[in-house]
Design a protein around this motif. Structure first.
Motif, short mmCIF file in Angstrom:
data_model
loop_
_atom_site.label_atom_id
_atom_site.label_comp_id
_atom_site.label_asym_id
_atom_site.label_seq_id
_atom_site.Cartn_x
_atom_site.Cartn_y
_atom_site.Cartn_z
N TYR A 14 24.24 69.51 -49.36
CA TYR A 14 25.54 69.36 -49.98
C TYR A 14 26.16 68.02 -49.58
N TYR A 15 26.11 67.70 -48.31
CA TYR A 15 26.72 66.46 -47.82
C TYR A 15 26.03 65.24 -48.43
N ILE A 16 24.70 65.25 -48.42
CA ILE A 16 23.95 64.09 -48.94
C ILE A 16 24.17 63.95 -50.44
N SER A 17 24.06 65.06 -51.18
CA SER A 17 24.23 64.99 -52.64
C SER A 17 25.66 64.57 -52.99
N ARG A 18 26.65 65.07 -52.24
CA ARG A 18 28.05 64.71 -52.50
C ARG A 18 28.27 63.22 -52.26
N SER A 19 27.65 62.67 -51.21
CA SER A 19 27.83 61.26 -50.89
C SER A 19 27.16 60.35 -51.92
N ILE A 20 26.23 60.92 -52.70
CA ILE A 20 25.53 60.12 -53.72
C ILE A 20 26.13 60.37 -55.11
N ILE A 21 26.38 61.64 -55.43
CA ILE A 21 26.82 62.00 -56.77
C ILE A 21 28.24 61.51 -57.06
N GLU A 22 29.16 61.62 -56.08
CA GLU A 22 30.55 61.22 -56.32
C GLU A 22 30.67 59.75 -56.69
N PRO A 23 30.04 58.82 -55.93
CA PRO A 23 30.11 57.41 -56.35
C PRO A 23 29.48 57.17 -57.72
N ILE A 24 28.38 57.91 -58.02
CA ILE A 24 27.74 57.75 -59.34
C ILE A 24 28.68 58.22 -60.44
N ASN A 25 29.40 59.33 -60.19
CA ASN A 25 30.35 59.83 -61.18
C ASN A 25 31.49 58.84 -61.40
N ASP A 30 39.06 49.58 -71.72
CA ASP A 30 40.02 49.64 -70.62
C ASP A 30 39.48 48.82 -69.45
N LEU A 31 39.90 47.56 -69.36
CA LEU A 31 39.41 46.67 -68.32
C LEU A 31 40.27 46.71 -67.06
N ASP A 32 41.25 47.63 -67.03
CA ASP A 32 42.11 47.76 -65.85
C ASP A 32 41.65 48.87 -64.91
N TYR A 33 40.61 49.61 -65.31
CA TYR A 33 40.12 50.71 -64.46
C TYR A 33 39.23 50.14 -63.36
N SER A 34 39.70 50.26 -62.12
CA SER A 34 38.97 49.67 -60.98
C SER A 34 37.95 50.65 -60.41
N CYS A 35 36.80 50.11 -60.01
CA CYS A 35 35.78 50.94 -59.35
C CYS A 35 35.43 50.36 -57.98
N ALA A 36 36.35 49.61 -57.40
CA ALA A 36 36.12 49.04 -56.07
C ALA A 36 36.05 50.17 -55.04
N THR A 37 35.26 49.98 -53.99
CA THR A 37 35.08 51.01 -52.97
C THR A 37 34.87 50.36 -51.60
N ASP A 38 35.12 51.15 -50.57
CA ASP A 38 34.88 50.69 -49.19
C ASP A 38 33.51 51.10 -48.67
N LEU A 39 32.74 51.83 -49.47
CA LEU A 39 31.41 52.27 -49.04
C LEU A 39 30.51 51.07 -48.75
N ARG A 40 29.67 51.20 -47.73
CA ARG A 40 28.80 50.10 -47.32
C ARG A 40 27.34 50.32 -47.73
N GLU A 77 24.13 51.38 -50.67
CA GLU A 77 23.66 50.75 -51.90
C GLU A 77 24.58 51.03 -53.08
N LEU A 78 25.09 52.26 -53.16
CA LEU A 78 26.00 52.59 -54.25
C LEU A 78 27.33 51.87 -54.11
N GLY A 79 27.76 51.65 -52.87
CA GLY A 79 28.98 50.88 -52.63
C GLY A 79 28.82 49.44 -53.10
N ARG A 80 27.68 48.85 -52.79
CA ARG A 80 27.42 47.48 -53.25
C ARG A 80 27.33 47.42 -54.77
#
Length: 361
Positions: free
Chosen positions: A70-81, A94-104, A106-109
């Motif tokens: 659950y933890y691993i899938s949640r940490s991967i699926i949420e950023p993908i969603n 809509d070019l104002d929707y931001s997808c910036a994140t603090d994750l470090r 591969e999905l964060g990058r």
């Protein structure tokens, strides 16, 4: 932490945690079952204990694997969603929707790269919108600047046809006005043609080694005779005796200097009129300063004088002449030389326009 490390640690945890938990359970359950409850480690008591232990092992494996998965899938699926939602929003405009994140990871990058793309798309959209507005303004400016002399020509022609120019003197004056306005239109069309070719990068450049001090000595000599005779303007040349060998297109360089000096002529308001050409250099570039003692440019106008069709006289009064394209053309030519152009001015004192050219070693 990267996804790869999380997956490795998760797999290790699925092995290590059940083993450690089983060992702890074995000790604690054995102590409670055999010593506290005083059961015997044989027969039915032992069989019951082994059954409980097996059930506990199954429970530990299910809980451990479930929580880690659950933890691993949640940490991967949420950023993908979030990334998928951002892609959908952007595809809808809509070019104002931001997808910036603090994750470090591969999905964060990937999300931050996607965010950079969104910002560039937004910037490109703003540039496109500004380009559209500039094009509308350009059309309006061209229409105005062509209509003014054309209306004047039609007026003088009508005057001649109606017999207003009833004397040879009046007729010559009318014809002179028609010729002047026709020349103004011709000059505007020439500048528009040159500007459009520069803008579309269809104007060929022929670069060669040019020694700027020799070039300006010849150019200034010819220019000073013309300006002093026609306008009473003194042209001074200052050479700081450097090595001014640059790579330039002579014809286009002539155009730059001509456009700058013509711009200076429009705003000469003093009894003694003067234009100075000053050469200087550093290790990599030669710098040309063309300085006048005219009326100067207001600070709020200074950042825009290299924009196409920009005039400091907002009424677009033809008394100052020009099309508003001269400095814009000069800027495009200097940029094609991989140089820079800018201006400095003090109202009431004068204006200096600088440009640089790359030196040839």
């Amino acid at each position: 932490m990267s996804i790869k490390k999380r997956l490795i640690l998760s797999n290790i945890g699925m092995i290590v945690i059940p083993i450690v938990s089983l060992l702890i359970l074995e000790v604690v359950a054995g102590y409670l079952f055999f010593y506290v409850l005083n059961r015997k480690p044989e027969g039915e008591d032992l069989q019951f204990f082994l059954t409980l232990r097996f059930g506990a092992i199954v429970m530990i494996l299910v809980i451990t694997n479930g929580l880690l998965t659950y933890y691993i899938s949640r940490s991967i699926i949420e950023p993908i969603n979030r990334l998928s939602l951002a892609a959908k929003k952007i595809s809808e405009g809509d070019l104002d929707y931001s997808c910036a994140t603090d994750l470090r990871d591969e999905l964060g990058r990937l999300s931050n790269t996607f965010e950079e793309m969104r910002l560039k798309l937004k910037e490109a959209d703003a540039i496109q919108e500004q380009y559209y507005l500039n094009r509308q303004e350009l059309i309006a400016s061209i229409s105005h600047d062509l209509k003014t002399p054309l209306t004047s020509i039609k007026g003088y022609v009508s005057g001649i046809q109606d017999g207003v120019a009833c004397t040879p003197e009046k007729l010559n004056r009318y014809m002179s006005k028609i010729e002047k306005n026709a020349n103004d239109m011709d000059g505007l069309i020439d500048e528009l043609f040159l500007y459009s070719k520069l803008d579309l990068e269809q104007l060929p450049f022929t670069f060669e080694k040019v020694k700027l001090n020799d070039y300006f000595e010849d150019y200034i000599e010819e220019l000073s005779i013309k300006l002093e005779k026609e306008h009473g303007i003194a042209v001074l040349y200052h050479d700081r005796h450097g090595s001014y060998i640059v790579e330039a297109d002579r014809e286009k360089l002539n155009r730059v200097v001509m456009n700058i000096t013509q711009n200076s002529l429009k705003y000469m308001d003093k009894t003694y009129k003067e234009i100075q050409v000053i050469l200087s250099e550093d290790q990599y570039e030669a710098q040309v300063e063309i300085k006048d003692n005219g009326s100067g440019i207001a600070k709020n106008d200074l950042p825009y004088i290299f924009d196409s069709f920009y005039r400091t006289d907002t009424s677009r009064n033809s008394a100052t002449g020009g099309t508003g394209l001269g400095l814009s053309i000069a800027k495009k030519i200097i940029e094609k030389h991989k140089g820079k152009i800018w201006a400095d001015s003090e109202p009431g004192v004068g204006t200096s326009i600088y440009f640089t050219l790359k030196k040839v070693k």
